[in-house]
Each structure stands twice: as C-alpha cells, then as structure tokens.
Design an enzyme around this catalytic site. Sequence first.
Site, PDB file in Angstrom:
ATOM      1  N   THR A   1      33.446  26.087  50.137  1.00  0.00           N
ATOM      2  CA  THR A   1      34.659  26.332  49.364  1.00  0.00           C
ATOM      3  C   THR A   1      34.699  25.384  48.172  1.00  0.00           C
ATOM      4  O   THR A   1      34.422  24.199  48.299  1.00  0.00           O
ATOM      5  CB  THR A   1      35.899  26.126  50.254  1.00  0.00           C
ATOM      6  OG1 THR A   1      35.883  27.093  51.305  1.00  0.00           O
ATOM      7  CG2 THR A   1      37.174  26.265  49.456  1.00  0.00           C
TER       8      THR A   1
ATOM      9  N   ASP B   1      44.944  30.963  38.248  1.00  0.00           N
ATOM     10  CA  ASP B   1      43.553  31.251  38.617  1.00  0.00           C
ATOM     11  C   ASP B   1      43.434  32.133  39.858  1.00  0.00           C
ATOM     12  O   ASP B   1      42.386  32.715  40.116  1.00  0.00           O
ATOM     13  CB  ASP B   1      42.733  29.965  38.787  1.00  0.00           C
ATOM     14  CG  ASP B   1      43.266  29.035  39.865  1.00  0.00           C
ATOM     15  OD1 ASP B   1      44.344  29.306  40.414  1.00  0.00           O
ATOM     16  OD2 ASP B   1      42.593  28.023  40.158  1.00  0.00           O
ATOM     17  N   ARG B   2      44.505  32.278  40.639  1.00  0.00           N
ATOM     18  CA  ARG B   2      44.464  33.119  41.835  1.00  0.00           C
ATOM     19  C   ARG B   2      45.234  34.410  41.594  1.00  0.00           C
ATOM     20  O   ARG B   2      46.136  34.470  40.758  1.00  0.00           O
ATOM     21  CB  ARG B   2      45.073  32.382  43.036  1.00  0.00           C
ATOM     22  CG  ARG B   2      44.324  31.125  43.429  1.00  0.00           C
ATOM     23  CD  ARG B   2      45.111  30.332  44.464  1.00  0.00           C
ATOM     24  NE  ARG B   2      44.594  28.994  44.594  1.00  0.00           N
ATOM     25  CZ  ARG B   2      43.892  28.544  45.631  1.00  0.00           C
ATOM     26  NH1 ARG B   2      43.630  29.346  46.640  1.00  0.00           N
ATOM     27  NH2 ARG B   2      43.458  27.311  45.682  1.00  0.00           N
TER      28      ARG B   2
ATOM     29  N   SER C   1      48.173  23.802  41.650  1.00  0.00           N
ATOM     30  CA  SER C   1      47.836  25.192  41.963  1.00  0.00           C
ATOM     31  C   SER C   1      49.014  25.946  42.570  1.00  0.00           C
ATOM     32  O   SER C   1      50.052  26.107  41.944  1.00  0.00           O
ATOM     33  CB  SER C   1      46.615  25.231  42.882  1.00  0.00           C
ATOM     34  OG  SER C   1      46.136  26.552  43.040  1.00  0.00           O
ATOM     35  N   HIS C   2      48.871  26.374  43.823  1.00  0.00           N
ATOM     36  CA  HIS C   2      49.876  27.203  44.483  1.00  0.00           C
ATOM     37  C   HIS C   2      50.878  26.367  45.290  1.00  0.00           C
ATOM     38  O   HIS C   2      51.714  26.933  45.992  1.00  0.00           O
ATOM     39  CB  HIS C   2      49.191  28.211  45.399  1.00  0.00           C
ATOM     40  CG  HIS C   2      48.218  27.581  46.353  1.00  0.00           C
ATOM     41  ND1 HIS C   2      47.063  26.972  45.920  1.00  0.00           N
ATOM     42  CD2 HIS C   2      48.226  27.454  47.697  1.00  0.00           C
ATOM     43  CE1 HIS C   2      46.405  26.498  46.963  1.00  0.00           C
ATOM     44  NE2 HIS C   2      47.090  26.770  48.050  1.00  0.00           N
TER      45      HIS C   2
ATOM     46  N   ASP D   1      48.981  28.105  38.359  1.00  0.00           N
ATOM     47  CA  ASP D   1      48.136  27.832  37.200  1.00  0.00           C
ATOM     48  C   ASP D   1      47.306  29.025  36.761  1.00  0.00           C
ATOM     49  O   ASP D   1      46.467  28.908  35.867  1.00  0.00           O
ATOM     50  CB  ASP D   1      47.235  26.617  37.467  1.00  0.00           C
ATOM     51  CG  ASP D   1      46.239  26.846  38.590  1.00  0.00           C
ATOM     52  OD1 ASP D   1      46.595  27.504  39.582  1.00  0.00           O
ATOM     53  OD2 ASP D   1      45.097  26.359  38.486  1.00  0.00           O
TER      54      ASP D   1
ATOM     55  N   LYS E   1      37.892  30.339  38.627  1.00  0.00           N
ATOM     56  CA  LYS E   1      38.414  31.621  39.059  1.00  0.00           C
ATOM     57  C   LYS E   1      39.490  32.046  38.068  1.00  0.00           C
ATOM     58  O   LYS E   1      40.106  31.213  37.415  1.00  0.00           O
ATOM     59  CB  LYS E   1      38.944  31.563  40.482  1.00  0.00           C
ATOM     60  CG  LYS E   1      39.826  30.386  40.838  1.00  0.00           C
ATOM     61  CD  LYS E   1      40.117  30.410  42.331  1.00  0.00           C
ATOM     62  CE  LYS E   1      40.867  29.154  42.771  1.00  0.00           C
ATOM     63  NZ  LYS E   1      39.968  28.012  43.006  1.00  0.00           N
TER      64      LYS E   1
ATOM     65  N   ASP F   1      49.231  32.777  40.896  1.00  0.00           N
ATOM     66  CA  ASP F   1      49.738  31.484  41.351  1.00  0.00           C
ATOM     67  C   ASP F   1      50.199  30.637  40.172  1.00  0.00           C
ATOM     68  O   ASP F   1      50.234  31.096  39.032  1.00  0.00           O
ATOM     69  CB  ASP F   1      48.692  30.759  42.197  1.00  0.00           C
ATOM     70  CG  ASP F   1      47.503  30.277  41.381  1.00  0.00           C
ATOM     71  OD1 ASP F   1      47.272  30.832  40.285  1.00  0.00           O
ATOM     72  OD2 ASP F   1      46.792  29.355  41.829  1.00  0.00           O
TER      73      ASP F   1
END
Length: 564
Positions: A361, A296-297, A121-122, A294, A393, A292
């Site tokens: 979460t 999704d954010r 991810s991030h 990948d 997301k 980010d």
Amino acid sequence: MADGLLQVLTVPTAPYPDQRPGTGGLRKKVHVFQSRRNYLHNFIQSIFSSIDLRDRQGSTVVVGGDGRFFNRTAIGVIVQMAAANGVGRMIIGHHGMMSTPAISCVIRKYKAIGGIILTASHNRGGPDGDFGIKFNTANGGPAKEAVTNKIFQISRTIEEFAICPGLHVDLTTQGKQMFDLENKFKPFTVEIVDSVESYANMLRNIFDFAALKELLSGEKHINIRIDAMHGVVGPYVRRILCEELGCPVNSAVNCVPLEDFGGQHPDPNLTYAADLVDSMRDGQYDFGAAFDGDGDRNMILGKHGFFVTPPDSVAVIADNIFCIPYFQHTGVRGFARSMPTSAALDRVAKANKIELYETPTGWKFFGNLMDAGRLSLCGEESFGTGGDHIREKDGLWAVLAWLSILATKKQSVEDILKDHWLKYGRNYFTRYDYDNVDIDTACEMMEDLEMMIIDKSFVKQRFAVEDKIYKVEKADNFEYTDPVDSTISRNQGLRIIFSDGSRIIYRLSGTGCDVATVRIYIDSYEKEQILEDTQVMLAPLATIAVKISQLHHRTGRSGPSVIT
C-alpha cells in the site's frame, strides 16, 4: 540590516520523537501543531534539510492544501522557512488550496524540486480534527522511504531552524510577489496560481472533451450527481464538469471547500457518502461520484446507487483502457494494484498479456514503476485509481475515465459491470475497518497473529463455516522487492491465502497517533455466482477472519466501524 531587506534568523529548537512520516505524510491532531512549540517548524526544516543545499538553492517548490483548518497558517510558516532555506521560487495555489493530483501535475509541469501538500486526506478537519504534511519529490509523487526516513532522522536531532519572520505573502491575489532578503543575491519569488487551470489543461490532453460534453450535455445526455464533500475538488468539479463539459450546476453538490468539511468525514465510501447514495436510489441519476478532502480518492456509483468497488473500478478501466485517447497514443506498459486490493485486475492483465505488479500500500511504489516506464494504470482498494499522467492517485481523472467508457459503450454502469463479470468472473471484496483501537492493543494482536500464521503447522489447516471448508495454502507477512531498484519493503500486511484463491489480509493503518485502525480485507473469486450479495458471499470468510485474530475479544468490539 539594509533598508527594505528582510532578515533571516536561525532559531534554536528541540526535537520531537514522533515525527516519522507515514504513507500519507505526517498526520496529527490540529492541537499538536498548535500547542507544541515549533512542532510545525521542526518538521518543515527537516524536509528542507533532507534536500542537498546545492539542489535547494534557487529551486522551485510547490505548496497547496485541501483547505482544512490550519492550512493558511501552515503555509505562512512554510513560505518564511523556504525563503530562509535558499528556495528561489514558491508556486502556491490560490487561497492556499490545490488538490493533491493538481500539485503532482504542477510539480512536473514547472520541474520543481518537490511539493509540500497540506492534507490529512479523508480524515476529519476543523480545530478538533486532523492536519497533515506530505512531501512529494521532483517526479510529483510521494517521497520514497529513503527520503522519509532521512526526514525522520533529521527531526530526531534537530537543534535549529531558519526562518524569515518578516515575510508575509498574500494568498488571495493571483500573480507574482517578490521579496528581497539579506545576504541573498536574487529576490525570493512567490507565485499565486489558479489552482485548477494547469490540471484542467492536462485532462484536456488525456480525454476526448467533445465526446464527454456530448455525453453530459448533448441531446441524449445522461444525468449525473457529484459530491465534492466540501473538499478541495469542488472548484475543479465546477470548472471542468459544469462550466466546460456542460453539466447543470445543481448536478454538483457540496462544492464549496470548508475548513471542517461541513462537520463531515470527507471519505468517499458508502458510510460517509451516504447522502449521495440515498440521492441515487430513486433512479433519476445515471452516474454518481464522490471525492475525498484532497481530491485523490473517488467512489463510483451507477443508477439506483449501484456500487462499484474500487478493485472492480480499476479492472473495468483496464479492460476498456483504449476508450481513453491518451492510452491510444502511449500504449499500455503494465497494470498494478496494492496487495490488499482484490485480484480482479490480475484477470484483465492475464487475458490481455499485460504485466501485473502487486505492490505494498502506498502510491510511491506505483510511481517508481511509472518512472521506469513499466506501468500505465493502477489502483488501490482504498478508493484510489490513477494513471501515469501524474504520480498520485487522481479522483477526477477516474471519474472522467468512467465517463469515457460510458460515452463509448453506451451502456449503464451496472450493465458494464455485469458484462465484465460474465467475461472474467467476479472477485467479491470487502474491507472491515475497526477504528480508534488502542495502538498497543492493535500491535500486540498483530504480533500474536503473525506468530500464529507463520508457524509451519498453520499451513494446511482447515476452517469450516456452515457448508464451506477453507484450506490454508499460504500464510505470511507480505514482503515486496521493487523490480526497478531492488529495494525491499517488509511487514506490509499479514496474508492468509486459501487453496481456492480466497484471501484474508490484516493491516494496521493510521498508526501515527495513540490509536490505530485495524483493517481486514476479504477477497474471494467466483466464476458462476456473479450476482450475489457481497456480504452474504463473504460471511464465512469474515467469520474465519475474526476467529483467527480474536479481534472482537482483543479489542472489545462487537463489529467493524465501517464496512466497504
């Protein structure tokens, strides 16, 4: 072995005790996957073994990643093991890259049994960075706890894995590749697909692309600035926003995916996307967004770098949801937010008589509600927003949702937010991240804090800072009972709720390694004072949060690593 047939081997191995998948899958430093014998193989075999053999035989599995270091090496192993474990077809993004939202889309489109997403991810990439493996199930969403627990249990007792070491796939050429394996009646098929097209086609059916094209490239177009942060979403931005919707190519920066994300943290917030914020300050751009690693954010900015908090972002989309044609056709079934996310969305839901769900979460909780037809729109404070079109997301979807609102309302981002606050009041919200805290120190602090707040004497206590007095009304460790299947998720975060509705929440994140991130979330509602500075408004609660937890004393930190 017959000529031309690839051999399937069963290789002995020994288990590792630390392969429990977290919310974002299994995340470790790259060197862990590289240096520990069969570490990658063990976890991939545990994923395949968690799927019933009858379901696995001849099935379709989707694979893609965010392009970080070790991505292609891992895909090579996954393909060899998928073939040996009875999978019939693999769909892989071109060059091994595909955004997390696109993988969810492709899983659903091709009715795959699931997908393996290679991302941290991030988190930072590169040889010294992080690598991650996440398993998404047939609905396109992250595996539920029952599945990840099963994967973990298998990983603790694994004795062997199956692999076809002679199988080598070409990730650079789109199209089908066929492989004949010994003892297999049908060839094993690998299909290298355009990473963008299926996802782009889905978006065309959700949004009014003609209206968006007019907004972005028409006579009275707005100017936008998009930062892909050298993550996987760069090619999606170029194809959809620039080529199809007409944005100038120089509107989009850092769109070439890099294995180390250019040495930066691919995290779309005010700290790590500071270059985007700075480029917005002089007012030449009306709208800005960052993504980010990948995809999704997302982070949304208005003119002069006006920051839209993630809780406000999902609340504004909810209040203007029929600016998006998709929801005009489907209607709205419900809204949801994660527990640490501010209650801004709750006020929109209440005003519009729409069901509101508060979940732990993790996107899997939203996915369960969506699969049951109870949820249309949801968001998390960690820069995640999405709808029921997929089960992840979706950063680019959120950007197009905002642009749809701008196209309809013909107002600036800042004016839309201020009108929203006038209508509903404002939830001031911030999150303090204390990164790289020793895992034992962090866990001991949280255990002691929980013992303190669940004591009956803690409720009704008063905390005074300057002229403000806060009275504790409720304190607990958040527990969630899923309204769909009645499963219970415990220990989801420590909550202190005050009599005025203000909240302090403590959670640990990133506990897969030797260190953890301690997160403090602060949420406070104001009906009248809606244009004040967030950190000034929340300073009294921040002081209380640090005092109660003794965080600075326990961790030796003088302040947070990141404030969002």
